[in-house]
Design an enzyme around this catalytic site. Structure first.
Site, short mmCIF file in Angstrom:
data_model
loop_
_atom_site.label_atom_id
_atom_site.label_comp_id
_atom_site.label_asym_id
_atom_site.label_seq_id
_atom_site.Cartn_x
_atom_site.Cartn_y
_atom_site.Cartn_z
N THR A 141 0.87 -1.18 0.00
CA THR A 141 0.00 0.00 0.00
C THR A 141 0.90 1.23 0.00
O THR A 141 1.35 1.68 -1.04
CB THR A 141 -0.98 -0.01 1.20
OG1 THR A 141 -0.25 -0.25 2.42
CG2 THR A 141 -2.02 -1.12 1.02
N LYS A 167 4.17 -7.12 3.98
CA LYS A 167 3.92 -5.72 3.66
C LYS A 167 3.64 -4.98 4.95
O LYS A 167 3.15 -5.57 5.93
CB LYS A 167 2.75 -5.56 2.68
CG LYS A 167 1.38 -5.91 3.21
CD LYS A 167 0.67 -4.83 3.99
CE LYS A 167 0.63 -3.54 3.23
NZ LYS A 167 0.03 -2.45 4.10
N THR A 178 -0.50 -1.26 9.11
CA THR A 178 -1.23 -2.49 8.73
C THR A 178 -0.17 -3.46 8.20
O THR A 178 0.57 -3.09 7.31
CB THR A 178 -2.23 -2.15 7.63
OG1 THR A 178 -3.09 -1.16 8.14
CG2 THR A 178 -3.00 -3.32 7.14
N GLU A 263 6.32 4.74 7.33
CA GLU A 263 5.89 5.91 6.59
C GLU A 263 6.66 7.16 7.04
O GLU A 263 6.60 7.56 8.21
CB GLU A 263 4.39 6.12 6.77
CG GLU A 263 3.59 5.02 6.08
CD GLU A 263 2.12 5.02 6.43
OE1 GLU A 263 1.37 4.33 5.74
OE2 GLU A 263 1.73 5.70 7.40
N ASN A 385 -0.34 10.32 5.87
CA ASN A 385 -1.59 9.89 6.49
C ASN A 385 -2.68 10.94 6.40
O ASN A 385 -3.88 10.62 6.45
CB ASN A 385 -1.33 9.47 7.93
CG ASN A 385 -0.65 8.12 8.00
OD1 ASN A 385 -1.30 7.09 7.84
ND2 ASN A 385 0.66 8.11 8.15
#
Length: 390
Positions: A141, A167, A178, A263, A385
Site C-alpha cells: 500500500t 507488507k 497495517t 511511513e 496519512n
C-alpha cells in the site's frame, strides 16, 4: 530459494488504480499444514474472520490477497464478498473453498470491487510462478519497497527451504501493524507444532516493532508447510530447533524491513532495556519509549534529548524508581539518573546522524531484558496519512 511445491502469482485487478499490481495468490500444489496469528484489535476485518474460521482446519492450499481495500467495517456484506472471492479462486484452482484463505489491506470502510476482482482470477492463476517478487509487490500500500526473506537448512541431509513475504509501513504496532506476512516451507510439519513455532517467532519479532503505535484491523501472519522436501524436522535430532530458528530469522528480517519502510521514516532504532525486574517489565518500558511521539521526533531531529526518554521510562508503569543509565548509539549520556553534559550529548548526536543506532536503558532491578525496534516520526508521516484517502 523457493520452497518446493509453492508458486506465487500477481495481477492488476483495478483495486488500487490503473497499472498497479494489487491482487496476489500464494499456491501450494499439495495440501499444506497451516498456522496463523492475527490482530488483537477488537475491530476486525472480514478476511481476518474468514481466515480464523478456516485455518483451524489445519490445512490449506492457497492464500488470496488484495491491496488497496481492507474489507474492514463492511459488515456481513464484506464477509460475503470474501467468501465469494475465495469460492471463485477455489473453482479456478480445482479445490474446495474452505482450502482458500484470504487477506486484505488498504482503506477501511469500503466494499471490495468484487466483480473486477473475480474477473481477474483466471489471469491470477495463469501468473503463478516460482518468483515471489510480483506477489510481494501486489500486496503493498504505502510501502516503498517489497519485503522478502529466505532461509535454508538441512535436516537428515536434505535441504529445507523457507521463504517469507510481508507488507507494512504504517498503522504498525503489531499485537499479534497495517501488516501482512506470509511464510512457506517445504518441510513436513503437523499443524499444532507449526502454530507453536509461528507464535513463538511472532512474539519475538513482529510483536516487538512499532512505527506509530497503531494496531491494524487486518494484521495477519500465515505459515504454510507443504512437505515437498520429504522430511519432518520434528522427527530428526535438532530439526525442530533448526526450523524454529529459520522461521524466527525470516520473521525478524521482515519485521525490521517494515520498520525501515515506516511511513516517512529515516531512522531505524532499537530501544533496549536491561536490568528490569523481569522480561515483561523490560518489554513494557521499551515499548513505552519506542512509541513516545516526543522520543520519535527527537530521533528524527538527531537530538539526544534524554529527558524525553527518562519521562517515558517513568510513566511506563514498569520502572521501580531506582538509578537508571541511558546510552544512545553506544554513547552514555545519563548515569545514575544524571546527565553527563554537553560533550557526551554532542558525541551521541553524531551517532544519531546514522541510519541505525541503539537507545539502551540500564536499570538495576533484576535480570529482565527486552528490545523494541522503532523508527523516527517525521513531517512526511503526517503528510502521507493526512492525504491517504485524498
Amino acid at each position: 530459494m523457493i520452497p518446493r511445491g509453492f508458486r506465487f502469482g500477481a495481477v492488476r485487478a483495478g483495486i488500487k488504480g490503473p497499472g498497479r499490481l494489487d491482487m496476489g495468490l500464494l499456491w501450494c500444489e499439495t495440501p499444506a499444514s497451516a498456522a496463523g496469528v492475527f490482530t488483537r484489535n477488537r475491530v476486525v476485518a472480514a478476511p481476518v474472520v474468514l481466515c480464523r474460521e478456516r485455518v483451524v482446519r489445519g490445512t490449506t492450499r492457497a492464500v488470496l490477497v488484495n491491496a488497496g481495500n481492507a474489507n474492514a467495517c463492511t459488515g456481513e456484506a464484506g464477509l460475503a464478498d470474501a467468501r465469494r472471492l475465495t469460492a471463485a479462486a477455489a473453482r479456478e484452482l480445482g479445490v474446495a473453498p474452505e482450502e482458500v484463505l484470504m487477506c486484505s489491506t488498504g482503506v477501511i470502510g469500503a466494499r471490495l470491487p468484487v466483480d473486477r476482482m473475480e474477473k481477474a482470477i483466471p489471469a491470477l492463476r495463469a501468473s503463478l510462478a516460482e518468483d515471489p517478487d510480483p506477489f510481494a509487490r501486489s500486496i503493498l500500500t504505502t510501502d516503498r519497497f517489497p519485503k522478502i526473506s529466505a532461509r535454508s537448512f538441512r535436516v537428515e541431509g536434505r535441504e529445507v527451504c523457507l521463504v517469507g513475504v510481508a507488507k507494512g509501513a504504517g498503522m504498525i504496532r503489531p499485537d499479534m501493524g497495517t501488516m501482512l506476512a506470509f511464510l512457506a516451507t517445504d518441510a513436513a510439519v503437523e499443524p499444532p507444532l507449526l502454530r507453536q513455532v509461528l507464535v513463538q517467532a511472532v512474539d519475538r519479532t513482529f510483536n516487538r516493532i512499532t512505527v506509530d503505535g497503531d494496531t491494524s484491523t487486518n494484521d495477519t501472519v500465515l505459515l504454510l508447510a507443504g512437505g515437498a522436501a520429504g522430511v519432518a524436522p520434528a522427527d530428526a535430532p535438532g530439526g525442530l530447533d533448526a526450523l524454529a530458528e529459520a522461521v524466527e530469522g525470516v520473521c525478524r528480517d521482515l519485521a525490521r524491513m517494515i520498520v525501515a519502510d515506516g511511513e516517512g521514516a529515516t531512522k531505524v532504532v532499537e530501544v533496549r532495556v536491561v536490568g528490569a525486574a523481569d522480561e515483561a517489565s523490560a518489554l513494557r518500558i521499551a515499548r513505552t519509549v519506542a512509541e513516545s511521539p516526543l522520543v520519535k521526533t527527537a530521533i528524527h531531529g538527531e537530538d539526544p534529548n534524554w529527558g524525553r526518554i527518562a519521562a517515558a521510562l517513568g510513566r511506563s508503569g514498569a520502572y521501580g524508581g531506582g538509578p537508571f543509565h541511558i546510552a544512545v548509539g553506544g554513547v552514555e549520556i545519563v548515569r545514575d539518573g544524571l546527565g553527563l553534559g554537553l560533550e557526551a550529548e554532542a558525541e551521541a548526536h553524531r551517532a544519531m546522524t546514522g541510519r541505525e543506532f541503539e537507545i539502551r536503558i540500564t536499570l538495576d532491578e533484576g535480570a529482565g531484558e527486552a528490545a523494541v525496534t522503532t523508527c523516527d516520526l517525521s513531517a512526511e508521516y503526517v503528510r502521507i496519512n493526512a492525504d491517504y484517502r485524498s
